[in-house]
Design a protein around this motif. Structure first.
Motif: not given
Ligand SMILES: Nc1ncnc2c1ncn2[C@@H]1O[C@H](COP(=O)(O)OP(=O)(O)OP(=O)(O)O)[C@@H](O)[C@H]1O
Ligand SMILES: Nc1ncnc2c1ncn2[C@@H]1O[C@H](COP(=O)(O)OP(=O)(O)OP(=O)(O)O)[C@@H](O)[C@H]1O
Ligand SMILES: [Mg+2]
Ligand SMILES: [Mg+2]
Lengths: 328, 333
Positions: A226, A265-267, A272, B224-228, B230-231, B251, B254-255, B266, B271
């Motif tokens: 970013h 990791p992807q949101m 993914r 604390h990582d949302l991606g972790v 989420a996956e 899902e 997050i979405e 978020i 991202w």
């Protein structure tokens, strides 16, 4: 990008000898030498944000400190705004020190707890003998306002601030001498996500207002994606891929950049992809593999990779890459 | 007594943890209700100090005096808060395992990594072989297998290493190996990968996912990582200042986040998949928890706050089952 780059790094290396004084008498150097930064070259243009990413221990901080001459390089040259500063002595270096500053990761450890904010932010002015007391105070107040801290902060101590505010104090201290180049070494890594975005926004605003150039070191690929215009990916002390951030992160070519990106990791489910998992750990820093240093973990390693280190080649899209799969 | 096949493996009601301090009373956990289902992965996210660690340490009797824990916690129907220390220790390590944010806290610096795994196996492992002295070769094999699975290269040669001879990432993985070696039914993993590089993080999380698939293990993944989350998680609980503010399918949360805090979190997170997205910082920072006001804890930072937010806000359940602690009608619409 016109004229000359603000910073030219050419073949810079920095080694650490892990032997103590006595061991130096009988232990061979070869097995105790860490090539923390190993023959690295890149240019940074004025008002640009240049990112450095890579795993822990790959040499990002050492590179940042060496570029600022906080550590001396063992080889190579560093040219700042047209002047070779690689071998300048203390005295001759002083005017350049003013023009290059650094912000560290830990907003808790990097501020002296016994000093007031006024002392902390004003210290570089005193060290460099800039202005008189009254002028210095005005400069400090103006700087605090710029980073979004109230003027009442002057007489307070670091522990009275939140993490994000402390990082603002550290940024104010780095900027009070009006530097041109600022190295941010994991400057927002210790902050909460909501506060990270605040500090990034501040850094970008300051860049616009003051024409700053950033060398932005981070292990967070999304943040670098970013925030940075161009990015260098490091592995075991070397840059393996360098180029425009959007290009590199959207279409990585080096197998290491690819593996690094695929591990993030992807949101969103839609983003993914199947992972290219790297096997094994980073090799020992004192005994890096021969040939391409990445070959022990590379899913695409060929015979030549085990014997011959790849040179940094420039591809048609402008990126630089050190990989036998992409000879340029 | 077992709670039966379909009941939750972990069930928490009204969990509350207070710490008296010289500056006032800290309510670190302020009325937590949650269930973890068999084979489910529940993610717990929230910024530093939101109470994630204390919530789960409280359930396992690991909060020290003068901290005070109240409420109800049931593991497979058994009351954990009323359980004696010995019984709890038996349960931990065998049916229920926890890995700590700081691997230093879990590993004994004066015992080799191998001994620590074998000790766990001897105390809780299968086959009833409770021999502490004289290693069971089957168990040594199991220890090596476990270390290999968490990605420690040349595991057989490293059994005799002490924790200080491992890198930070390897210590973290060794702790996970110890936690998983007895095939627990529930793993509570407190920031298992926050200190690790993304490459190693992916290895560790994939291993946990594999164990979950193969053994039907339930997982609470604190991060604390949302991606972790989420996956890797089926559902996500978002914590703020000692409370869960939003709980729902990963899902969906997050979405289409519904609580203003989740929305802010978020919007402020970068991202990798969308680099042109403008980051929108949330104003302010996480409050310190001393003498928190009665009303919504997030109100001071909330763009939608109104006077009604000054009264206590209860968790509300929407028609689709999602839970949100917010009085705005659209939060549960
Ligand atoms: N003063 C020192 N003495 C000996 N070795 C050092 C010293 N500083 C760095 N190193 C070694 O140099 C290598 C590069 O370290 P460096 O701190 O630059 O990495 P980094 O990429 O900044 O890592 P991180 O992401 O963990 O901050 C490592 O192997 C490290 O152990
Ligand atoms: N022994 C204690 N005495 C007083 N306050 C405490 C104690 N232990 C924890 N706290 C407070 O409880 C709150 C919640 O802490 P906790 O460690 O659960 O946060 P967390 O969500 O796990 O944060 P992080 O992401 O930083 O790990 C914090 O404000 C913390 O300062
Ligand atoms: Mg570093
Ligand atoms: Mg915690």
């Amino acid at each position: 990008m016109t004229g000359a780059p603000l910073l030219q790094v050419r073949g810079v290396s920095r080694h650490f000898d892990l032997r103590n004084g006595l061991e130096r008498l009988y232990k061979p150097a070869a097995r105790s030498l860490v090539r923390a930064v190993d023959n690295v070259s890149f240019d940074v243009w004025r008002a640009e944000t240049f990112g450095i990413i890579g795993e822990s221990g790959c040499g990002k901080s050492t590179l940042g400190r060496t570029v600022l001459r906080l550590q001396d390089p063992d080889a190579g040259s560093i040219v700042f705004d047209g002047t070779d500063i690689t071998r300048l002595g203390r005295r001759a270096l002083l005017p350049f020190r003013r023009r290059m500053q650094i912000v560290f990761q830990d907003p808790y450890a990097s501020l002296n707890p016994r000093r007031t904010v006024e002392d902390i932010v004003g210290q570089p002015l005193r060290v460099h003998g800039v202005g008189r007391a009254a002028g210095r105070q005005a400069a400090v107040t103006a700087m605090l306002e710029r980073v979004g801290l109230p003027a009442e902060s002057l007489q307070r101590y670091p522990h009275q601030f939140s993490g994000g505010q402390r990082q603002r104090i550290a940024i104010a201290r780095a900027l009070v001498l009006q530097p041109e180049l600022v190295v941010c070494d994991e400057a927002i890594s210790a902050l909460d996500v909501s506060v990270q975005a605040q500090v990034l926004q501040l850094l970008r605003q300051l860049q616009r207002d003051l024409g700053l150039t950033y060398l932005f070191i981070s292990h967070n690929l999304a943040v670098v994606g970013h925030f940075c215009d161009r990015v260098a990916v490091m592995y075991l002390g070397q840059t393996v891929e360098v180029g425009a951030t959007r290009l590199l992160l959207a279409e990585p070519r080096h197998p290491y950049t690819r593996a690094l990106l695929s591990a993030v990791p992807q949101m969103r489910r839609a983003d993914r992809r199947p992972r290219t998992l790297l096997t094994g750990d980073l090799p020992s820093a004192t005994r890096p593999p021969a040939g391409c240093k990445f070959h022990t973990r590379c899913p695409a390693a060929m015979d030549v990779c085990r014997t011959t280190p790849p040179a940094l080649a420039t591809l048609g899209d402008g990126r630089q890459i050190a990989c036998h799969l992409h000879p340029g | 007594m077992s709670a039966g096949r379909d009941g939750p493996i972990l069930s928490v009601r009204g969990l509350r943890t207070e710490f008296p301090t010289t500056r006032g009373r800290v309510v670190a956990v302020d009325g937590i209700d949650l269930d973890v289902m068999p084979a489910e992965c529940l993610g717990v996210v929230g910024e530093s100090g939101s109470g994630k660690s204390v919530t789960f340490l409280s359930m396992l009797g690991m909060v020290r005096l003068p901290g005070r824990v109240s409420g109800e916690v049931r593991f497979d129907g058994r009351d954990l808060l009323g359980m004696g220390a010995r019984e709890l220790r038996e349960l931990r390590g065998r049916e229920l395992a926890i890995t700590f944010q700081d691997a230093q806290m879990a590993l004994n610096p004066s015992l080799s990594i191998g001994s620590q795994i074998l000790e766990t196996l001897a105390a809780h492992g299968p086959a009833g072989s409770r021999r502490l002295f004289g290693r069971d070769p089957g168990q040594v094999g199991r220890a090596i297998e476990m270390l290999t699975r968490v990605g420690i290269p040349a595991a057989a040669e490293r059994l005799r290493d002490y924790p200080h001879q491992f890198s930070g990432g390897m210590r973290q993985r060794a702790m996970i190996a110890i936690a998983l070696v007895c095939n627990p039914r529930l793993l509570i993993a407190d920031e298992p990968t926050s200190a690790l590089d993304v490459t190693v993080q992916a290895q560790v999380l994939d291993l946990i996912a594999k164990m979950r698939r193969e053994l039907g293990m339930s997982v609470v993944l604190i991060a604390h990582d949302l991606g972790v989350v989420a996956e890797h998680c089926d559902r996500i609980a978002v914590m703020y200042a000692g409370q869960i503010v939003e709980l729902g399918p990963a899902e969906a949360v997050i979405e289409a986040p519904r609580h203003p805090y989740t929305q802010g979190l978020i919007a402020s997170a970068p991202w990798l998949s969308d680099l042109t997205r403008e980051l929108r910082p949330m104003p302010g920072s996480v409050p310190n928890l001393i003498d928190m006001p009665e009303g919504c804890h997030f109100a001071p930072r909330c763009p939608f706050r109104s006077d009604a937010c000054l009264r206590p806000v209860a968790m509300r359940t929407a028609a689709d089952g999602r839970q949100v602690r917010c009085i705005r009608p659209e939060a549960v619409a």
